[in-house]
Scaffold this active site. Structure first.
Site, PDB file in Angstrom:
ATOM      1  N   LYS A  81       6.684  -1.954  -5.180  1.00 42.51           N
ATOM      2  CA  LYS A  81       5.337  -1.867  -5.740  1.00 42.51           C
ATOM      3  C   LYS A  81       5.341  -1.491  -7.213  1.00 42.51           C
ATOM      4  CE  LYS A  81       4.029   0.885  -2.276  1.00 42.51           C
ATOM      5  NZ  LYS A  81       3.137   1.717  -1.426  1.00 42.51           N
TER       6      LYS A  81
ATOM      7  N   PRO B 165      -2.601  -1.740  -3.670  1.00 44.60           N
ATOM      8  CA  PRO B 165      -1.718  -2.896  -3.850  1.00 44.60           C
ATOM      9  C   PRO B 165      -0.339  -2.649  -3.244  1.00 44.60           C
ATOM     10  CG  PRO B 165      -2.885  -2.389  -5.881  1.00 44.60           C
ATOM     11  CD  PRO B 165      -3.161  -1.262  -4.940  1.00 44.60           C
ATOM     12  N   GLU B 166       0.121  -3.617  -2.472  1.00 43.13           N
ATOM     13  CA  GLU B 166       1.468  -3.546  -1.905  1.00 43.13           C
ATOM     14  C   GLU B 166       2.294  -4.660  -2.543  1.00 43.13           C
ATOM     15  OE1 GLU B 166       1.750  -2.640   2.273  1.00 43.13           O
ATOM     16  OE2 GLU B 166      -0.365  -2.065   2.350  1.00 43.13           O
TER      17      GLU B 166
END
Length: 279
Positions: free
Chosen positions: A59, A2-3
């Site tokens: 993030k 996930p960014e």
């Protein structure tokens, strides 16, 4: 992993469905995900309180709690985490990693941390790879400016001359700019037509401005369209692919230890003169 866009989708789920609900139970028994806290420590800190805000920088995300508790709950999605909020009636919403989209509704096998609310609902970190992180009072101050909100002055400072580090490594340094991961960095550099291994001390002022515009545009597009997987260059990061802009072959090599892809015609590695020499 996930960014920024994926983490923002998880944060938005918490903001929409997880705030203002009385916490009556906490499962913090996963000692790896909840390190350095011992089992029961996070539970003791949160029981009887409510989440009152959902914040994000890069993030990393964190939730403020009501004044009586006076703690902050930090949540990191790791490589493949999702936030899932399931209500007692069986409805649920989730946000986070696109690549783990195979999860079926009601599948909570990989719930590594959970809050149970007085109304029977639950907030869960669902993380098959067990690389997420939950902790109290996370050190948010150690992160650089958020990549979505960074100002031109902050961006110039993050790319300050005097370093021969590859520009991709500098973009991904979370202490300088928070939120850019491997895929987003490749997209930004492709949009800016800059080679990922170009030393930062050779970037001209014009190239820095192109990078900032590309950063803003790539993040805006990913947020609008559902994540970094929707960005233009991502489907072409494989052997035999051609650049979607000029149809030249795509090239790949590790840059600062990370697999990187770029257009062989438009993203050329220029000689390592300083930026002043190139003006």
């Amino acid at each position: 992993m996930p960014e920024l866009p994926e983490v923002e989708s998880a944060r938005a789920v918490i903001e929409r469905k997880g705030l203002g609900r009385l916490i009556v139970d906490v499962d913090d028994s996963d000692t790896f995900v909840c390190r350095p806290h011992a089992p029961g420590e996070i539970r003791h800190a949160l029981l009887g309180g409510e989440l009152v805000s959902a914040m994000r920088r890069g993030k990393s995300m964190w939730c403020g709690t009501d004044a009586a508790l006076g703690v902050t709950l930090g949540i990191h999605l790791g490589m493949s985490g999702k936030i899932v909020i399931a209500d007692a009636n069986g409805t649920e919403v989730d946000g986070g990693d696109y690549w783990e989209g195979r999860r079926e509704p009601g599948d909570y096998r990989w719930a590594r941390f959970s809050l149970t609310f007085a109304d029977g609902g639950r907030l869960m970190l669902v993380d098959p790879r067990r690389l997420g992180r939950v902790r109290l009072n996370p050190p948010i101050e150690q992160l650089g400016p958020d990549a979505q909100l960074i100002t031109p002055a902050q961006f110039r400072a993050a790319l300050a001359a005097g370093s021969t580090a590859p520009v991709k490594a500098r973009l991904m340094d979370q202490h300088r700019i928070a939120g850019i991961g491997n895929l987003l960095a490749d997209e930004i550099l492709w949009r800016a037509r800059i080679h990922p291994a170009q030393p930062v001390d050779t970037l001209t002022a014009a190239e820095q401005r192109r990078l900032l515009r590309a950063t803003r545009d790539a993040i805006r597009t990913a947020l609008r369209d559902g994540g970094v997987h929707t960005l233009a260059i991502i489907p072409y990061r494989h052997q035999g692919a051609a650049c979607p802009r000029d149809h030249a072959p795509m090239r790949t090599a590790p840059v600062d230890g990370r697999t990187s892809w770029w257009c062989s015609a438009e993203q050329l590695l220029v000689p390592s003169f300083t930026a002043a020499d190139r003006r």
